[in-house]
Design a protein around this motif. Structure first.
Motif: not given
Lengths: 234, 234, 234, 234
Positions: B20, B23-25, B27, B29-31, B211
């Protein structure tokens, strides 16, 4: 009426002859030919299309389409070729319910009669009834390939050629041939086994098909082909 | 065994936390969020998957998946949202017949048990039985979209969001979510209503889904959403 | 970090062993085997996935995936087997424009970087550059089959087996294998030629694939197979 | 020749009138109507179809189809509606290479001329050139939906209605309309913006379309509709 139909046929034949000259010069109307592993796709030869009294009732069923299709089915059974029958029915044929599986088609044609609960309407014509091991595919739209497992089914079985029969030339048969080519199969439209419900529609649709999407072949050639290849001995 | 499963869960959670961060770094795992017109897709909640004693029997059915799915179905019925149930069965489940509609899947998994003639096997679990007007789609492959009319059905109904429940996370649910996004719908995987039959598979598949393909959301959020939109008053 | 990854691998292997026991007892994890006419599908081995510095950059590219894929490509070229490369790019990568061909995927992952105008981003990695006669398919979604002509292409070419390489195991490779089976092809995932960007994802996705959708095979077996069949001499 | 064409038109009109009587009695030829979010699909208005001297060159391009299509494109641009252009070309147009992406279509029509390397052949006609933000879809088969991402693209954009223009009525336009309905969209065939290369083909194909798959509407009605809805203010 018969005179008018005969006149139309003559005029269409003239038009097809002129178009054929142009097509040949330009390189259309080529032959795709029979492949090595055929399947037979019988399109919508179900009661609402083959029996009298329905909005979908077609012409030429009893004397031409059913007998020709029976011969094709027999040849497939003798040689082990897959036979597929399509029909159309809906779990929710209420045109006022946005959840209907008719999609938007009832805005064009009277498919709301094809209630899945009323099997008499959509059962395959008993004169060409499926037997164990053959496939009956319920489709919701025109093409036998659309929204069905037909393409994957044929590929898994190693089929490379589809012989297409049924009704109507101007809708489900034509869409099936068009998609069949697109999916990578050699489509053969069996001339005697295809029909429609309005004069001329069989002729102009078979003409378009033969020019661009598949070969229109006489029944005898198709039977000879089916008897010349054996599905299992490959 | 329980200890080993708990260890696996812990280890997976650690791995998901590390992933995570990456992934967040990057971009991921967006909603995707809830849209304006939902449908509920219940994947393979049929007897061979929900009742004991079958090769396909899953875990977590009675205490978690069925109750959660019932709540979702009730919320859909109250608000007029379309409900779709998928199941799997075959007209020709003979693995030695090249004409089988199992395609090639029986070369991987024991689908030859799903004989269309034996409706007990593939009927939707009676605890969440479909009612008139809802759709039961027989599929031949993993995805609810593959070889079915689901995409066209949803588009014609104006649906833009699909809530997905059922089994298994590692096959049919995941394939349905992946295809749902590809077909242009917002997929929401309802966490409590999805399961599998091997430890870890639900976790790693929901992680991958969240993800990249759809939002994994808790039941409560999904129920609140279903109650906040009304299918007919659009 | 390396220690944690090793721990995760061990724990996953334990879980896979336990799951394998259950799967074998239930009849999963069967072998689909190699067929008679293969094609090689290289999934998203394009710069944004294979070169450093992109959100999509993966692990194991230089030392493992590219060399393995090169060997497979060479074997295909020597034997006349079709080679297909997929990549991803968009004509309208503006996330604020409802007309974007990203569909809804940019709501989950950073695909807005894949601007068709910037070919450096999506060009196939030059170390495995396509040559004349091979296919490069631009896809918009995860599966190589979705929204592309791949299925019809393979069927028309008589292909019955697809060897799949590339990235990522948790998205495009897995979706391609799942769809490949559904479309009627025997999917073979080449173990050394598949990767991802987060620890564990390659392992759990290949495990799921091998259990249900296609055979995961080592590079050597795949090379031996490609050299044992000849596309043209059929 | 002109006399013969006029005779054919008259005869076809008589046939259509007779068929219309039967269709109306049976419940065909209903109106599907315009929906709330349109997109414009311009089928194969590329040089090999719109400019003189190609096997695919069509009739009525300069005086009728291009001007009508320009008006439609302008109305879409003014109101923010998506515009899609399709064309056809092949990476491997060698008919003797089994790896060709022509599939089997070159066995019917001269598509081997559409070499992707020769962009002049397949570029969209400069009189209706796409602008930034619009989509150009390269298709391999007749339908704009087949082997392309069109359906998912339109669904993700919330489109419910497709206005179809281009050539030919007897192949790509018709297949696009048929598939458009099947995928859940309201197809509108813009009469003045559709053509073919043989006499009668536009007429009989538009007749079949209007009877069963989509509404054939005059340009003026389509322009008025496009100006009455705004894509972004929904």
């Amino acid at each position: 009426m018969d005179r008018e139909i005969a006149d139309l046929q003559t005029k269409l034949e003239d038009a097809f002859a002129a178009a054929t000259a142009l097509y040949r010069e330009r390189g259309f109307q080529r032959r795709i030919g029979f492949g090595r592993k055929p399947a037979l796709i019988n399109v919508d030869l179900a009661n609402a299309w083959t029996r009298p009294g329905y909005p979908f009732t077609c012409e030429g069923i009893d004397d031409r389409i059913i007998p020709a299709t029976r011969q094709l089915i027999d040849a497939c059974r003798e040689n082990g070729h897959p036979v597929v029958y399509t029909t159309v029915c809906y779990q929710n044929p209420d045109p006022d319910d946005p959840r209907t599986d008719m999609g938007l088609w009832h805005y064009k044609i009277p498919i709301e009669i094809a209630d899945q609960k009323n099997e008499d309407i959509w059962a395959i014509d008993s004169r060409i009834a499926p037997i164990d091991g053959e496939q009956v595919m319920i489709k919701k739209r025109a093409s036998a390939f659309h929204g069905t497992y037909l393409a994957g089914y044929l590929r898994a079985a190693g089929v490379d050629t589809i012989l297409v029969t049924g009704v109507t030339a101007s809708a489900c048969v034509r869409a099936t041939v068009t998609d069949g080519l697109a999916e990578g199969f050699r489509p053969i439209a069996v001339r005697e086994a295809i029909g429609d419900r309005i004069p001329g529609a069989t002729e102009w649709n078979l003409f378009d098909i033969d020019a661009k999407f598949g070969d229109v072949e006489p029944l005898e050639a198709c039977l000879a082909y089916l008897n010349s290849v054996n599905f299992r001995n490959d």
